[in-house]
Structures are given as C-alpha cells and as structure tokens.
Design an enzyme around this catalytic site. Structure first.
Site, PDB file in Angstrom:
ATOM      1  N   HIS A 197     -28.426  -9.889   4.349  1.00  0.00           N
ATOM      2  CA  HIS A 197     -29.639  -9.067   4.214  1.00  0.00           C
ATOM      3  C   HIS A 197     -29.484  -7.833   3.333  1.00  0.00           C
ATOM      4  O   HIS A 197     -30.399  -7.480   2.602  1.00  0.00           O
ATOM      5  CB  HIS A 197     -30.105  -8.595   5.599  1.00  0.00           C
ATOM      6  CG  HIS A 197     -30.630  -9.699   6.458  1.00  0.00           C
ATOM      7  ND1 HIS A 197     -30.910  -9.526   7.797  1.00  0.00           N
ATOM      8  CD2 HIS A 197     -30.933 -10.996   6.172  1.00  0.00           C
ATOM      9  CE1 HIS A 197     -31.362 -10.668   8.298  1.00  0.00           C
ATOM     10  NE2 HIS A 197     -31.375 -11.576   7.338  1.00  0.00           N
ATOM     11  N   ASP A 241     -29.731  -3.651  10.014  1.00  0.00           N
ATOM     12  CA  ASP A 241     -28.484  -4.271   9.563  1.00  0.00           C
ATOM     13  C   ASP A 241     -27.496  -3.292   8.943  1.00  0.00           C
ATOM     14  O   ASP A 241     -26.313  -3.596   8.848  1.00  0.00           O
ATOM     15  CB  ASP A 241     -28.782  -5.421   8.588  1.00  0.00           C
ATOM     16  CG  ASP A 241     -29.448  -6.588   9.313  1.00  0.00           C
ATOM     17  OD1 ASP A 241     -29.089  -6.821  10.483  1.00  0.00           O
ATOM     18  OD2 ASP A 241     -30.317  -7.250   8.725  1.00  0.00           O
TER      19      ASP A 241
END
Lengths: 363, 363
Positions: free
Chosen positions: B202, B298
């Site tokens: 990501h 993240d």
C-alpha cells in the site's frame, strides 16, 4: 567587443540556442558535439534558424564539428552546454588541448561542475592558468523544433556566475557579460552549486508521479498537473534542506517560491498555485519514462553533490537522502557512488572552514 | 460447537461481513460499534443481507449496540475488527469490563496490535488471565454495498494466528478454528506482525502515485494501473527489508510475490504482472486522496512498528524509513512519535534475545 570567438561544446537544445543567438549578435561561433547526429542537421542547413522571444533569424556559424581539437584550433571563450553527466568526459578530452589562459564556463554547472572539471583538468595536466567557472542555470528556455531550427521561449534576466576558485570570477565574468549583461558575479561556486534549482523542482515530482508517468508515458503536464498539494510538500521539504545548507555555508539564496516569482514572474502563495501561474511551465509535459534527465542528471549531479557538501557542513538532509535512495533503486544505479561525490569534486577530507577556503582560494 | 457467542467489535466492512457470515453459520453474534451511524443500517434492517462467494442469506444478529458494556454482558469470543489506529481506544475501554478468562482476537492486528493491546490492558488493570491474540490478515475481501448489505468477494484460505504470549496461542486458536478452519497457529506475534503485507503493497504505491491520486481523485486502478515496473521496484525493496527482518527473528514468511501466488492464485514473474493476474485487485480503485488507510493505518501501525522492531533486531530499513519520512511530511504527522513505536508495544529497552523471549513467554 573584445571577445571575438565563442566555442560552444554541446549541440543540444541549449547549445544550439546559444550558438545561434550569439552568432546573430555578431560573434564568430564554433559549435562542437561529440555525436555526428547532433550536428548533422546544422551542417546540412548551413546554420541555425532561430525563432522565439530572443533574436530571430538565420545564424551562420564559423565552424561546426565533432572534432574537439578542430573546435579549439583558434582561441575563444569556451562555453560547455552539456548535461552534467557529460562534464567529466569533456574535461578529460579537453585537458591536453588547452592553452595557458583559456577560459571555460559550464553553463550551467549543475551542482559541483566547476569543482569536478578543474579536478580532472589538474589530474590530466592542463595548464594551471586555465580559468573554470559555471552559471547556476541555463540562460534560455528553448527547444530544437526541427532540423537546424531552434526556438527560444524565455530568457532569464539574471544569471549567477562563479569561478573556481572565486578569485577568478571577475576575469571570467568579463567576456560572458559582453554577451549576457544579466550575468552577475556570485560569492563562489557554492552559490551556483546550491542555487541549482533543478533537483528541487524535478526529482520528487518525478518520484511522486512514477506510476502516472509509466502508465501513460507521461501524458500529463509535469508542473501544472503533477505538482499537487502533497507533491509540493516534498518539493518544499527538499528546498528547506537546500536553504539550510546555503545558510550554513553563508551563500545567498531564495526559496523555490521566491525564485519562481523573481525569475519567472510567478504569483501566488502555495507552491502548486505559484507553479501554475508560471506560463513557461504551461505546456511542459511529464517525461515519457523514468529515463529522463530529471532523474539521470538531477540526482547524481544535483542531489548527490548537495548531500555530500551537506556532510561537510553538518546539515542533515533526510529528504534528499530519501530521493537519492529511491531514484537509485528504480534506476538500478548506486548514485552515491557514481554521482558527484566529495571525491569527484576534490573535496574529500575537508572540514567546513577548509571548504570555504578552497572555493575562495583554490587551495 | 463449543463456542456459542461471538462478540464482534467494529461494524465496518470486515466487522459486518464477519458478523453476517458467522451468524449464518449458527452462532449468536453481538455486533458493536462506537459510532451510531455504523450500526444504524443494521438495526433498521434487523440484520445483514450477505451476498458473494461465502455464505449467502439474511443474517439475524443476537445484539447490535454502541454500548460496549452491553456488548460484553454475556461471555463470548471477542473479535476486534477495527482499523489498527482504533485498537488502543478499544483496549482502554474494554479493560475494566473483561472477565478472567476472556479471549480477544484482533483480526487483523496490523503490526504489533496484540502487543499494544495487552500493554494497555495491563496498565488499566484487566485480569491477567485474559488471552489476547491476532491474525495477520482480514479473512475476507469484502465491502458494504448498501444499508445492511455486505458482499464477500474473496475468502482467504489461510489465516495466520498468534497470541501474545505465544504460549496462549493454542487455547486461543481453538474457538477461532471452529469458525474458520483455515486458521493456523504461527510461531508468535512477530509472525502476524511481520506478515502484515498491507504496508508493503500500500505505502509506496500510494506515495509514488501521489500526484495522480490528487490530480484525478484516484481515478485509476490502484494495483492494475498504479503499480508499474518502477513502483514495483520500491515495493520489492520494502519487502526485502521485511523478509530480512523475519529471517533475523526466525519468523517464517513468503515474499510478496510468493504471497500473491499462494493466497490469491496469482501468476507470473515480475511483480506488476503478478498483481495484474490477481482478479481480486481488478476493480480496486486508487484512494480518492491522501486521507486513506493506505497511509493513515499502514504507516503508523505497519511500517513504524516494523522499523522499531528492526532496531532491536539490528536490521537496516532505509526504504521503510524513507516511506515513513515522506508520509509523515505529506500528512503533517510525526508518525514515528504517534505510531506504534517500541514504547507503545511495551518493547522499549529489549535486546533481540529478550524480544524473542517476551513474545514467547510474555516476560
């Protein structure tokens, strides 16, 4: 006009534009390029057709050649108008051909160009009297628009010049100022090195648009579309590091935003707005792939020498370091090793005071 | 079926999908969310309509509430299905409500979730007999497609599970395995922490497409269009650091490419090709702005705890460090300070052997 002959090394966009404009101003111009295909269109046409905002007309050149010896046969002011990664090659080739009082100006030097050039000349036994300097930017925004046809879209109204060592700056500036009155003497080559704005405006905008560039072959406007609010934050972070470095080394500078306003008449507050008010950027497309000077020149010959000089100055450069790391990875290069590091610039082992003395006195 | 009641904390995509699927499998399901608007559609509809590749049908739930005390009134296996940045809040709230032998599974824990959760429970005086564990991934690829309507597009056929400390893993795995037979015991929470693949897939793809995301509000396919050859190089560089860390801490793992092949049936050699063979990614659009869990979760709950653990292990993580630096700058956050650092995970001051002992024994 004291200087009669100008020898331009490099027949790319900048070299051809300068050759044509200087020839139209009445000088004898010699144009050299290592590659036959670069000069062939000029030879075929018998000169360069110049259009745009500077002088216009057909410029006849005194000589157009791929033979460096031939180019230097008669004495003249030598302007090196090449990508920075070609400076070392030219320095090696030119060293045995130079005369005692030849003058060379890298235009521009990128970061550390004159330092690297002079180091190679010394290693190759060039006469010690040779003068070497650099400008902080290319004088023109220009493009080759056809075979032997060049267009100048913009002319900078300020050109910073410094020699290495700085005590040579005035003597080197004199012939350049005849051609370009907007040339001004700066403190020393740390000015031209650290006021090279290309790495600031090119590297993170390329890295933060990598997917877009590769997915569309650069089918978007680099400055107008690609430098969004968040991308601009990375540009400004790198620019802050550059300015801290200037401050530490007592070098005058402007922020990226101030620079846009002063030299391009841009307006606005936030960086994306400022860049989008710069008409010179309106039609500039993104590079078609990662194989672009925005990375291959501005990382090894821009950010690398900046972080190397920052090591001497004790200035932290985490954003520049990151950009070098990421660019090295995607290009499969170790730019810290292959770029203009302290060793390449002849600055290895110096402390800050020694560096300041070196750029001033040369020793 | 020994476990009758499942208490799901979090009514987002994952929480609603699990609530519906588990209820349809015959369990009493309690669904809690802190926010009224998250559960209102489920209350209004009287349950959840589940469609897709898992069980299908209308799932009635035993209880749907914003009152945590009410949710925990009767004993049951507690599944925390929340963004990682909400784990600390839930741990604080739940601590005074827990019974001696309650079992909690963060699903997933992101990186360091169970470590952080248990630290907070201890500080807040929760009973020492409470068991805390985590999975390395969310079991479903799923989306809320309407009020009280959820679609499951994919089910993982392997779910890694570890408790902190690892000596609790087997007892915690037992009730989960009743529901999800694909759940497997792993070495310890360093497995689940370091096999959290979200930060790998990501973060750099978001950073290297920042301009595209902001210029078009994410109008491109994240994996299919955005992970080009060069972007993939950055993904693989981060993945190598993650694997080095696993090796140093004796944790089994797969490379990102192997993981795509094993869990998604992807094929091919180079990463872009592998990702573009993963049908589950075909329709996944890029985030509409930088305000996305791909960064806000993240980075602080993925990359930050990874580099913090890497400090203990003595593994260099320059690419992860760069990603944290750039994300922090564009988000205006100091993620190293606010994210799951060693202090938040209760690991400050440990050396590598102490860390390995801690995750195994808890002391």
């Amino acid at each position: 006009m004291k200087t009669k002959r100008i020898i331009i090394l490099g027949a790319g966009n900048g070299g051809q534009a300068m050759a044509a404009a200087i020839a139209l101003a009445g000088y004898e111009v010699v144009l050299y390029d290592r590659f036959e295909e670069a000069i062939a269109p000029v030879l075929q046409r018998g000169g360069i057709e110049l259009s745009g905002v500077s002088a216009q007309g057909f410029a006849r050149l005194a000589k157009v050649t791929t033979d460096l010896k031939e180019a230097l046969l008669e004495k003249g002011l030598i302007l090196v108008v090449l990508p920075a990664f070609a400076h070392a090659y030219i320095a090696e080739q030119i060293a045995p051909l130079l005369r005692r009082d030849d003058m060379i100006i890298l235009s521009p030097g990128s970061t550390g160009g004159a330092l690297e050039f002079r180091k190679i000349l010394a290693e190759r036994g060039a006469p010690t009297g040779v003068k070497v300097g650099e400008t902080n930017t290319l004088i023109y925004a220009c493009r080759i628009i056809g075979p032997g046809q060049v267009k100048i879209m913009g002319v900078k109204d300020y050109l910073g010049v410094a020699a290495f060592p700085a005590k040579d700056t005035e003597v080197l500036l004199e012939p350049l100022k005849e051609i370009y009155p907007q040339a001004h003497a700066e403190e020393n080559v740390l000015f031209t090195a650290l006021n090279n704005m290309n790495p600031i405006f090119h590297v993170f905008p390329t890295l933060a648009n990598l997917g877009w560039i590769e997915a569309t072959q650069g089918n978007f406007r680099f400055y107008y579309d690609g430098i969004t609010t968040s991308v601009a934050k990375l540009v400004e972070a790198v620019d802050r590091e550059r300015m801290m470095l200037c401050q530490s080394l007592r070098i005058s500078t402007l922020s990226g935003i101030e620079w846009q306003k002063k030299f391009y008449g841009a307006r606005g507050d936030a960086l994306p707005e400022v860049l989008q008010s710069n008409r010179a950027y309106e039609e500039i497309q993104a590079p078609r792939s990662k194989e672009t000077r925005l990375l291959t020149e501005d990382v090894p010959m821009g950010l690398v020498p900046m972080v190397e000089i920052a090591k001497i100055a004790g200035v932290p450069t985490p954003f520049m370091d990151s950009a070098i790391l990421l660019a090295s990875e995607i290009m499969g290069q170790d730019y810290r090793a292959t770029g203009r590091n302290l060793d390449a610039m002849g600055l290895a082992g110096l402390n800050k005071e020694q560096l300041l003395r070196r750029v001033k006195e040369g020793d």
